[in-house]
Scaffold this motif. Structure first.
Motif, mmCIF file in Angstrom:
data_model
loop_
_atom_site.group_PDB
_atom_site.id
_atom_site.type_symbol
_atom_site.label_atom_id
_atom_site.label_comp_id
_atom_site.label_asym_id
_atom_site.label_seq_id
_atom_site.Cartn_x
_atom_site.Cartn_y
_atom_site.Cartn_z
ATOM 1 N N TYR A 342 18.203 64.154 -5.299
ATOM 2 C CA TYR A 342 16.996 63.515 -5.822
ATOM 3 C C TYR A 342 16.784 64.153 -7.190
ATOM 4 N N ALA A 343 17.548 63.657 -8.146
ATOM 5 C CA ALA A 343 17.628 64.321 -9.446
ATOM 6 C C ALA A 343 16.822 63.599 -10.518
ATOM 7 N N GLY A 344 15.851 62.779 -10.075
ATOM 8 C CA GLY A 344 15.069 62.002 -11.039
ATOM 9 C C GLY A 344 15.836 60.757 -11.454
ATOM 10 N N ARG A 345 15.112 59.817 -12.073
ATOM 11 C CA ARG A 345 15.767 58.541 -12.398
ATOM 12 C C ARG A 345 16.861 58.700 -13.451
ATOM 13 N N SER A 349 17.055 66.164 -13.347
ATOM 14 C CA SER A 349 16.261 67.201 -12.677
ATOM 15 C C SER A 349 17.097 67.956 -11.643
ATOM 16 N N GLN A 350 16.513 69.060 -11.151
ATOM 17 C CA GLN A 350 17.190 69.813 -10.092
ATOM 18 C C GLN A 350 17.376 68.913 -8.878
ATOM 19 N N SER A 351 18.586 68.915 -8.314
ATOM 20 C CA SER A 351 18.934 67.937 -7.285
ATOM 21 C C SER A 351 18.415 68.278 -5.901
ATOM 22 N N ALA A 353 16.173 70.962 -3.078
ATOM 23 C CA ALA A 353 14.966 71.785 -2.971
ATOM 24 C C ALA A 353 15.317 73.248 -2.720
ATOM 25 N N ASN A 369 17.427 58.692 -6.533
ATOM 26 C CA ASN A 369 16.384 58.204 -7.456
ATOM 27 C C ASN A 369 16.908 57.141 -8.433
ATOM 28 N N PHE A 394 5.812 53.167 -3.482
ATOM 29 C CA PHE A 394 6.138 54.335 -4.281
ATOM 30 C C PHE A 394 7.486 54.243 -4.960
ATOM 31 N N GLU A 407 14.379 52.125 -6.127
ATOM 32 C CA GLU A 407 15.304 53.256 -6.148
ATOM 33 C C GLU A 407 16.315 53.093 -5.015
ATOM 34 N N GLN A 409 17.132 54.885 -2.819
ATOM 35 C CA GLN A 409 16.736 55.468 -1.541
ATOM 36 C C GLN A 409 16.280 54.437 -0.509
#
Lengths: 426, 154
Positions: A342-345, A349-351, A353, A369, A394, A407, A409
């Motif tokens: 989940y690295a942002g669109r 970003s950090q993938s 957690a 994403n 969302f 997305e 997801q």
């Protein structure tokens, strides 16, 4: 333990007066099957539909996907501890209706995603668009609690897959695949120079809509343990996980686990595939510590040289994944982890957690994403109103022409963390 | 007089959020939640800090503050596969069980990663203003996730 899979290719599903499998087509007597499903008093009604590859059909919200199979010989029957009585499966012969699936859909909670498009852009991202799908749409009795509703839909899917699978019990398979796991002692004797590798399969086990069952046991109630890969092919592990469509492992994924398949392909050649360790992903931190301790202990005890670890789901399983990786590596066992991102669109970003320096080999199923554009399709099987929730919700937006920008997801299996998908950087 | 003084000190420490293990009362659990179902079902049995108007992020920030005062995470802050911009609800269990320095650093990273992930998802898209029937579904799922942990301590 040795299992033969008898492959029966399926090219179509049709409704007909008699349920049977003939010349690659599954014929279903819809009324007979509905009566079987409705023996469950939790269900008020059930509808059956068919979705074939290339049709302008969207299935949503998808709960589970199950490949119909039947035990031809060997101990036990499919889905032990749930549909059949508890008995150790994984040996003998099992017929597989390859190219077909049972897909369940039900509105257990209002917010659910989980889309299978049979054509268009979305179809590229889900392996289930390539299958002939018998879709089971379940409606519960009024006032049914969420837990009971989830269970009823889960059982309806398994009963249907069992019913379809049994139609193929006496059909001669077109092709036979053979898989065998030998004892630890025999493995050491036969392949003394090959690296010993096991697969650590992490199972989602957090609560409502986030559960997995092993021989009928809720995985959150179990300690980390060892299972033979062929037991999984006979339905020993069943999905009750309905959240995070892109990276949940459906029952179909468990039956056709690609990590197991690839390890068997190399078994006795480049490595010795020792077996599968199953561990859970509980919410309680003490459970995470305990389960990862046991995973590392079993890897050490099996004398492994390497381990492949796959996770399931989003968020806190990242912590289980990293705990497993760190502790297995600390035992001197080379570890590869499989996850998604989940690295942002923009993918910047950090993938995950969680992270650790020990995680030096990571395989990704893709960035959930990432934004895709789903065309308007002619027909929706399931609950079309869910489209508005996804579209207005969302993770997507509804366009004037009826198409959806969403997305990745929302697509069932799109970034699967066993690697059962087609996304690639190549 | 002495008893009154000790009681007053205890009260000040409790109000400041300092875990009771530090001054002698052991084994206390606390759930930080913005989910009224969790409060309603278990509020009488377990101590709760209920953030009535609080967001998912507010719960994470409150838990982080407790960790800084010496409390310990008992459940993972990112429970469930629902995304932090999807569900508005979060329930996290903490305790005054002892925590060594390594655990503290590890838990500090866990909660910080959770906060970072939450902010990332919120920056992609804010949590929608869901209708009540969807909110109820989110509350039921959140309750189920924390119940697994609650049943361990009751």
């Amino acid at each position: 333990m040795k299992l033969e899979l008898g492959i029966i290719p399926i090219s179509d599903i049709q409704f007909g007066p008699e349920s049977k499998v003939e010349n690659g087509t599954i014929y279903v007597n819809a009324e007979e099957l509905k009566a079987l499903i409705l023996e469950d008093e939790a269900l008020q009604s059930v509808e059956l539909d068919i979705a074939r590859p290339g049709e302008s059909v969207r299935i949503m919200p998808v709960k589970d996907v199950i490949e119909p199979r039947v035990k031809v010989s060997g101990e036990g029957a499919m889905f032990p501890g749930v549909i059949s009585k508890v008995a150790t499966v994984g040996s003998g012969r099992t017929n597989v209706l390859r190219g077909s699936a049972v897909v369940t859909t039900g509105k257990i909670v209002g917010f659910q995603e989980g889309i299978i498009d049979m054509t268009g852009e979305g179809a590229k991202y889900t392996p289930f668009s390539q299958l002939n799908n018998l879709v089971v749409v379940c409606e519960p009795v009024d006032g049914l609690a969420k837990h009971a509703h989830e269970k009823a839909v889960r059982l309806a899917g398994l009963k249907t897959a069992d019913y379809i699978g049994k139609l193929a019990k006496n059909i001669e398979a077109e092709e036979i695949e053979t898989y065998e796991t030998v004892s630890v002692k025999e493995g050491l004797q036969r392949w003394p120079d090959l690296p010993r590798v096991a697969y650590v399969l992490m199972l989602q086990s957090q609560g409502l809509l986030h559960d997995t069952y092993v021989y009928g046991v809720d995985a959150k109630q179990s300690l980390t343990t060892v299972i033979m890969p062929t037991e999984i092919m006979d339905g020993a592990i069943l999905s009750g996980n309905c959240v995070s469509a892109c990276d949940k492992n459906t029952t179909y994924h468990h039956l056709n686990n690609p990590v197991i398949k690839d390890l068997f392909a190399q078994h006795g050649k480049t490595l010795n595939f020792v077996g599968v360790i199953i561990t859970n992903e509980n919410v309680y931190l003490a459970d995470k510590m305990r389960s990862s301790d046991w995973t590392a202990k079993l890897c050490d005890w099996l004398g492994l040289d390497g381990a492949i670890v796959s996770q399931e789901g989003f968020g806190n399983p990242d912590t289980d994944l990293i705990m497993n990786c760190k502790k297995i590596e600390a035992k001197g066992v080379k570890t590869v982890i499989i996850t998604d991102e989940y690295a942002g669109r923009d993918g910047a970003s950090q993938s995950l957690a969680d992270a650790d320096a020990a995680a030096t080999a990571v395989v990704t199923g893709g960035n959930a994403n990432e934004v895709i554009h789903l065309p308007k399709l002619d027909k929706v099987i399931g609950y079309p109103e869910v489209a508005d929730i996804i579209a207005g919700g969302f993770d997507g937006s509804l366009q004037a022409d009826g198409s959806i920008i969403a997305e990745l997801q929302v697509i069932t299996g799109a970034t699967n963390e066993m690697g059962f998908n087609t996304l690639s950087a190549r | 007089m002495v008893v009154c003084l000790i009681y007053k000190i205890y009260t000040i420490l409790i109000e400041a959020g300092v875990p009771e293990s530090i001054y002698g009362v052991s084994n206390m659990y606390l759930i930080v939640t913005n989910n009224q179902l969790c409060l309603g079902k278990y509020g009488a049995q377990i101590k709760m800090e209920y953030l009535e108007e609080g967001s998912y992020l507010d719960v994470l920030l409150k838990v982080r503050d407790y960790l800084h005062l010496g409390w310990k995470l008992e459940t993972h802050p990112m429970t469930g596969s629902l995304k932090p911009n999807q569900t508005p609800y979060k329930s996290i269990m903490i305790s005054n069980n002892p925590l060594d320095q390594e655990e503290f650093y590890s838990q500090e990273i866990t909660i910080s990663n959770g906060i970072a992930a939450c902010r990332k998802f919120q920056s992609i898209r804010k949590t929608p203003d869901w209708p009540e029937h969807l909110l109820e579904d989110f509350r039921i799922v959140d309750l189920s996730l924390i119940e697994g942990a609650i049943q361990r301590i009751l």
